[in-house]
Design an enzyme around this catalytic site. Structure first.
Site, PDB file in Angstrom:
ATOM      1  N   LYS A 181      49.623  46.710  59.653  1.00 57.03           N
ATOM      2  CA  LYS A 181      48.267  46.595  60.221  1.00 57.03           C
ATOM      3  C   LYS A 181      47.651  47.987  60.287  1.00 57.03           C
ATOM      4  O   LYS A 181      47.974  48.779  61.163  1.00 57.03           O
ATOM      5  CB  LYS A 181      48.284  45.989  61.632  1.00 57.03           C
ATOM      6  CG  LYS A 181      46.854  45.560  62.023  1.00 57.03           C
ATOM      7  CD  LYS A 181      46.636  45.444  63.502  1.00 57.03           C
ATOM      8  CE  LYS A 181      46.194  46.722  64.162  1.00 57.03           C
ATOM      9  NZ  LYS A 181      44.946  47.315  63.647  1.00 57.03           N
ATOM     10  N   GLU A 184      41.572  49.286  62.277  1.00 54.39           N
ATOM     11  CA  GLU A 184      40.369  48.522  61.911  1.00 54.39           C
ATOM     12  C   GLU A 184      39.220  49.451  61.512  1.00 54.39           C
ATOM     13  O   GLU A 184      38.253  49.023  60.882  1.00 54.39           O
ATOM     14  CB  GLU A 184      39.934  47.617  63.081  1.00 54.39           C
ATOM     15  CG  GLU A 184      39.564  48.318  64.383  1.00 54.39           C
ATOM     16  CD  GLU A 184      40.766  48.616  65.279  1.00 54.39           C
ATOM     17  OE1 GLU A 184      41.888  48.779  64.740  1.00 54.39           O
ATOM     18  OE2 GLU A 184      40.581  48.687  66.509  1.00 54.39           O
ATOM     19  N   GLY A 234      49.769  56.269  66.752  1.00 54.27           N
ATOM     20  CA  GLY A 234      48.452  56.170  67.370  1.00 54.27           C
ATOM     21  C   GLY A 234      48.439  56.878  68.714  1.00 54.27           C
ATOM     22  O   GLY A 234      49.247  57.786  68.961  1.00 54.27           O
ATOM     23  N   GLY A 235      47.540  56.465  69.579  1.00 48.59           N
ATOM     24  CA  GLY A 235      47.360  57.123  70.864  1.00 48.59           C
ATOM     25  C   GLY A 235      48.488  56.806  71.855  1.00 48.59           C
ATOM     26  O   GLY A 235      49.128  55.752  71.762  1.00 48.59           O
ATOM     27  N   THR A 238      48.067  53.502  73.899  1.00 49.95           N
ATOM     28  CA  THR A 238      48.399  52.307  73.117  1.00 49.95           C
ATOM     29  C   THR A 238      49.913  52.222  72.950  1.00 49.95           C
ATOM     30  O   THR A 238      50.494  51.128  73.046  1.00 49.95           O
ATOM     31  CB  THR A 238      47.723  52.350  71.722  1.00 49.95           C
ATOM     32  OG1 THR A 238      46.384  52.786  71.871  1.00 49.95           O
ATOM     33  CG2 THR A 238      47.755  51.000  71.058  1.00 49.95           C
ATOM     34  N   GLY A 239      50.544  53.363  72.713  1.00 47.26           N
ATOM     35  CA  GLY A 239      52.001  53.377  72.559  1.00 47.26           C
ATOM     36  C   GLY A 239      52.696  52.843  73.799  1.00 47.26           C
ATOM     37  O   GLY A 239      53.653  52.064  73.716  1.00 47.26           O
ATOM     38  N   GLU A 256      54.955  57.291  67.302  1.00 45.28           N
ATOM     39  CA  GLU A 256      54.443  58.618  66.895  1.00 45.28           C
ATOM     40  C   GLU A 256      53.081  58.758  67.549  1.00 45.28           C
ATOM     41  O   GLU A 256      52.114  58.129  67.116  1.00 45.28           O
ATOM     42  CB  GLU A 256      54.302  58.695  65.374  1.00 45.28           C
ATOM     43  CG  GLU A 256      55.588  58.570  64.605  1.00 45.28           C
ATOM     44  CD  GLU A 256      56.507  59.751  64.784  1.00 45.28           C
ATOM     45  OE1 GLU A 256      56.017  60.862  65.103  1.00 45.28           O
ATOM     46  OE2 GLU A 256      57.713  59.565  64.622  1.00 45.28           O
ATOM     47  N   CYS A 290      46.878  64.886  64.509  1.00 39.63           N
ATOM     48  CA  CYS A 290      47.750  64.804  65.694  1.00 39.63           C
ATOM     49  C   CYS A 290      48.392  66.155  65.999  1.00 39.63           C
ATOM     50  O   CYS A 290      48.623  66.494  67.150  1.00 39.63           O
ATOM     51  CB  CYS A 290      48.810  63.728  65.503  1.00 39.63           C
ATOM     52  SG  CYS A 290      49.745  63.933  63.978  1.00 39.63           S
ATOM     53  N   GLU A 391      44.258  65.530  74.711  1.00 44.90           N
ATOM     54  CA  GLU A 391      43.988  65.534  73.270  1.00 44.90           C
ATOM     55  C   GLU A 391      42.527  65.127  73.057  1.00 44.90           C
ATOM     56  O   GLU A 391      42.150  64.001  73.374  1.00 44.90           O
ATOM     57  CB  GLU A 391      44.919  64.535  72.591  1.00 44.90           C
ATOM     58  CG  GLU A 391      44.777  64.504  71.089  1.00 44.90           C
ATOM     59  CD  GLU A 391      45.609  63.398  70.453  1.00 44.90           C
ATOM     60  OE1 GLU A 391      45.568  62.256  70.944  1.00 44.90           O
ATOM     61  OE2 GLU A 391      46.281  63.675  69.451  1.00 44.90           O
TER      62      GLU A 391
HETATM   63  P1  NAD Z   1      44.925  53.928  68.627  1.00 46.65           P
HETATM   64  O1  NAD Z   1      46.104  53.977  69.534  1.00 46.65           O
HETATM   65  O2  NAD Z   1      43.600  53.600  69.188  1.00 46.65           O
HETATM   66  O3  NAD Z   1      45.153  52.871  67.458  1.00 46.65           O
HETATM   67  C1  NAD Z   1      46.256  52.961  66.572  1.00 46.65           C
HETATM   68  C2  NAD Z   1      46.549  51.593  65.977  1.00 46.65           C
HETATM   69  O4  NAD Z   1      47.000  50.734  67.025  1.00 46.65           O
HETATM   70  C3  NAD Z   1      45.336  50.901  65.367  1.00 46.65           C
HETATM   71  O5  NAD Z   1      45.748  50.219  64.210  1.00 46.65           O
HETATM   72  C4  NAD Z   1      44.920  49.920  66.459  1.00 46.65           C
HETATM   73  O6  NAD Z   1      44.239  48.791  65.975  1.00 46.65           O
HETATM   74  C5  NAD Z   1      46.286  49.523  66.995  1.00 46.65           C
HETATM   75  N1  NAD Z   1      46.289  48.969  68.359  1.00 46.65           N
HETATM   76  C6  NAD Z   1      45.423  49.219  69.370  1.00 46.65           C
HETATM   77  N2  NAD Z   1      45.790  48.527  70.473  1.00 46.65           N
HETATM   78  C7  NAD Z   1      46.919  47.834  70.141  1.00 46.65           C
HETATM   79  C8  NAD Z   1      47.764  46.943  70.848  1.00 46.65           C
HETATM   80  N3  NAD Z   1      47.544  46.628  72.118  1.00 46.65           N
HETATM   81  N4  NAD Z   1      48.817  46.415  70.213  1.00 46.65           N
HETATM   82  C9  NAD Z   1      49.072  46.719  68.922  1.00 46.65           C
HETATM   83  N5  NAD Z   1      48.304  47.560  68.194  1.00 46.65           N
HETATM   84  C10 NAD Z   1      47.239  48.115  68.796  1.00 46.65           C
HETATM   85  O7  NAD Z   1      44.912  55.330  67.879  1.00 46.65           O
HETATM   86  P2  NAD Z   1      43.806  55.885  66.864  1.00 46.65           P
HETATM   87  O8  NAD Z   1      42.597  56.257  67.656  1.00 46.65           O
HETATM   88  O9  NAD Z   1      43.688  54.978  65.685  1.00 46.65           O
HETATM   89  O10 NAD Z   1      44.528  57.213  66.306  1.00 46.65           O
HETATM   90  C11 NAD Z   1      44.459  58.448  66.934  1.00 46.65           C
HETATM   91  C12 NAD Z   1      45.743  58.761  67.666  1.00 46.65           C
HETATM   92  O11 NAD Z   1      46.844  58.702  66.748  1.00 46.65           O
HETATM   93  C13 NAD Z   1      45.749  60.151  68.232  1.00 46.65           C
HETATM   94  O12 NAD Z   1      46.260  60.128  69.537  1.00 46.65           O
HETATM   95  C14 NAD Z   1      46.699  60.896  67.296  1.00 46.65           C
HETATM   96  O13 NAD Z   1      47.309  62.020  67.877  1.00 46.65           O
HETATM   97  C15 NAD Z   1      47.684  59.837  66.966  1.00 46.65           C
HETATM   98  N6  NAD Z   1      48.420  60.186  65.737  1.00 46.65           N
HETATM   99  C16 NAD Z   1      49.727  60.590  65.847  1.00 46.65           C
HETATM  100  C17 NAD Z   1      50.433  60.969  64.709  1.00 46.65           C
HETATM  101  C18 NAD Z   1      51.866  61.424  64.787  1.00 46.65           C
HETATM  102  O14 NAD Z   1      52.471  61.584  63.729  1.00 46.65           O
HETATM  103  N7  NAD Z   1      52.433  61.661  65.948  1.00 46.65           N
HETATM  104  C19 NAD Z   1      49.791  60.929  63.469  1.00 46.65           C
HETATM  105  C20 NAD Z   1      48.466  60.509  63.395  1.00 46.65           C
HETATM  106  C21 NAD Z   1      47.780  60.146  64.543  1.00 46.65           C
END
Ligand code: NAD
Length: 500
Positions: A181, A184, A234-235, A238-239, A256, A290, A391
């Site tokens: 996934k 979006e 991701g963030g 969310t993690g 990550e 990131c 961040e």
């Molecule tokens: P985000 O957490 O908003 O979204 C990431 C993904 O998670 C998207 O596909 C989103 O649709 C999905 N998502 C959102 N809520 C969810 C849920 N409840 N259950 C399952 N999936 C869900 O992050 P973003 O804004 O897309 O990306 C930016 C973040 O990613 C920043 O914090 C950045 O530091 C981090 N990031 C980390 C790395 C790393 O290697 N550590 C690399 C790239 C980005």
């Protein structure tokens, strides 16, 4: 408008078929450089995601993929790399239109993606079972690796194709099946990648693709016993949600997450290369990285001159549409994200940080339709400021000053995150002390931002759990099994045979 066969609808890929969303949902994908609609793609709802998980489950439990000889799986990975190579320019253009990053950056991303598929093909070919000496010559004891199962692969918008490939390549090499996934906000390059995976002939059900928001389909991927591993980038918030959702099923979770990455400059560092590295570390991809080095920690004795030179150079950075070869960096990914970055600028001012340069939307009429924001530097920052600790994920560099090595180290480790850090000094012993004492997953000495597929990537602290890339990046997708084989069974004699 993007008119590319590699992203054309239908955009969901379930059990080897390209299908529209069952509920007929669609989503417009916007070009952040000018606000135009690039494409209208299918938008899954929960039922589509449940179907995708079921397809991956069936392919794992009863399909051939997990039992395919490694050599055969490697063939698929190499074929995917070849197809990506052939479509390199088309893939880079798609990534630039969707994310806003410059074409040069997109080409680097695609080359890294190709390298990752090749790296995991090669690594999987060298893995052997481990024989363990039990002390009993009749016993053959082996530790073998097996695929972990069905994987949910969830990626962010800043490096859409790169982050997804760091997951898909090792998952395929390990023999897993998966539901991918993408974000979006930036789904297009992942659609194109899955088209190539389909072209490579990977069997139905092994790779499934859904498009939607996390709010709509997230729980179908994370709150289910049918998924064995969730690999999420991701963030941090969310993690944490995903970890909580997965906990009742004891699903493995690899996270990550974000970072707030210090870049520490000692006074003996080469001045010009340090300025150059700080600029690139903070402002590449408009800070939407990131591991961006957005927290500068610079020695008192050089700080004024350093900040002045940074500001002079930052004002000369040419930002513009990613397809324009003159652009050195592109827009922020969306209007909403620019609002968030702007709110951090206002916060920094209210916290007492001193705005040195940037901090205002560009006046240039050509740029007004896109979500551009200039490189922004704040001096006189303090460690307690939210601007310093959080961040921002935008082109905002904060500056703190230090006097002693101990102060530099304390500031460098003063973060809830722990993704990456940089140190610059000409003193090898000092450099070694610092790189060992900094609590971050990657530490660069006299460099910043580089990585390689063969070395692990991931964070300490709030930056996540687990590692991608390197051998650990394959191990995430493998279970280890110990097989104890007694070739000459005898009566053990623990319990007496009481009838005799
Ligand atoms: P985000 O957490 O908003 O979204 C990431 C993904 O998670 C998207 O596909 C989103 O649709 C999905 N998502 C959102 N809520 C969810 C849920 N409840 N259950 C399952 N999936 C869900 O992050 P973003 O804004 O897309 O990306 C930016 C973040 O990613 C920043 O914090 C950045 O530091 C981090 N990031 C980390 C790395 C790393 O290697 N550590 C690399 C790239 C980005």
């Amino acid at each position: 408008m993007l008119d590319d066969e590699l992203c054309s609808p239908p955009n969901l890929y379930i059990d080897g078929k390209w299908v529209h969303a069952a509920g007929g949902g669609t989503r417009e994908i916007v070009n952040p450089a000018d606000g135009s609609v690039l494409a209208t793609i299918d938008e899954a709802d929960r039922a589509d995601a449940v179907g995708a998980v079921a397809a991956a489950r069936a392919a794992f439990d009863t399909g051939g993929w997990p039992r395919t000889p490694v050599a055969e799986r490697i063939g698929y990975l190499l074929r995917i790399a070849e197809l990506l190579d052939a479509e390199r320019d088309a893939m880079a253009r798609i990534e630039t239109l969707d994310t806003g990053k410059t074409l040069r950056e997109s080409h680097i991303d695609i080359d890294d993606v190709i390298a990752v598929f090749r790296y995991y093909a090669n690594l999987a070919s060298t893995q052997a079972d481990r024989l363990v000496d039990t002390g009993d010559p009749a016993v053959i004891s082996r530790v073998v690796r097996e695929p972990v199962g069905v994987c949910a692969l969830i990626a962010p918008w800043n490096y859409p194709l790169l982050q997804m490939s760091w997951k898909i390549a090792p998952a395929l090499a390990a023999g897993c099946t998966m539901v991918a996934k993408p974000s979006e906000v930036t789904p297009l390059s992942t659609i194109a990648l899955v088209k190539l995976i389909d072209r490579a002939g990977v069997p139905p059900g092994v790779v499934n693709l859904i498009q939607s928001s996390g709010a709509t389909v997230g729980s179908a991927l994370t709150d289910t016993p049918d998924v064995d591993l969730i690999s999420f980038t991701g963030g941090a918030q969310t993690g944490a949600t995903i970890a909580r959702t997965a906990a009742p099923h004891i699903t493995r979770v690899a996270l990550e997450l974000g970072g707030k990455n210090p870049h520490i400059i000692f006074p003996d560092a080469d001045f010009d290369s340090a300025v150059d590295a700080v600029l690139t570390g903070a402002f590449l991809h408009s800070g939407q990285v990131c591991s961006a080095g957005t927290r500068l920690i610079v020695h008192d004795t050089i700080a004024d001159r350093f900040v002045a030179e940074l500001a002079r150079r930052a004002q000369r950075i040419r930002f513009g549409p990613g397809l324009d070869p003159a652009s050195e960096t592109g827009p922020l990914v969306s209007e909403q994200h620019r609002d968030k970055v702007e709110a951090y600028v206002a916060l920094g001012i209210s916290e007492g940080a001193r705005l040195v340069t940037g901090g205002e939307r560009p006046a240039d009429p050509v740029l007004r339709a896109g979500s551009f924001y200039p490189p922004t530097i704040f001096d006189d920052c303090r460690r307690w400021m939210r601007l310093v600790q959080e961040e921002t994920f935008g082109p905002i560099l904060t500056v703190e000053r230090f006097g002693t090595e101990a102060q530099a180290l304390a500031l460098g480790n003063d973060t809830a995150y722990g993704l990456a850090a940089g140190v610059r000094t000409a003193d090898a012993a000092l450099g070694e002390r610092m790189v060992r004492a900094l609590r971050h997953g990657t530490v660069w000495l006299n460099d910043f931002g580089y990585y390689t597929p063969a070395a692990e990537w991931g964070g300490f602290g709030r930056s996540g759990t687990g590692r991608e890339l390197g051998p650990s990046g394959l191990a995430e997708y493998q279970e280890t099994k110990h097989i104890w084989h007694n070739t000459a069974p005898t009566v053990g004699g623990w319990f007496a045979d009481n009838d005799n």
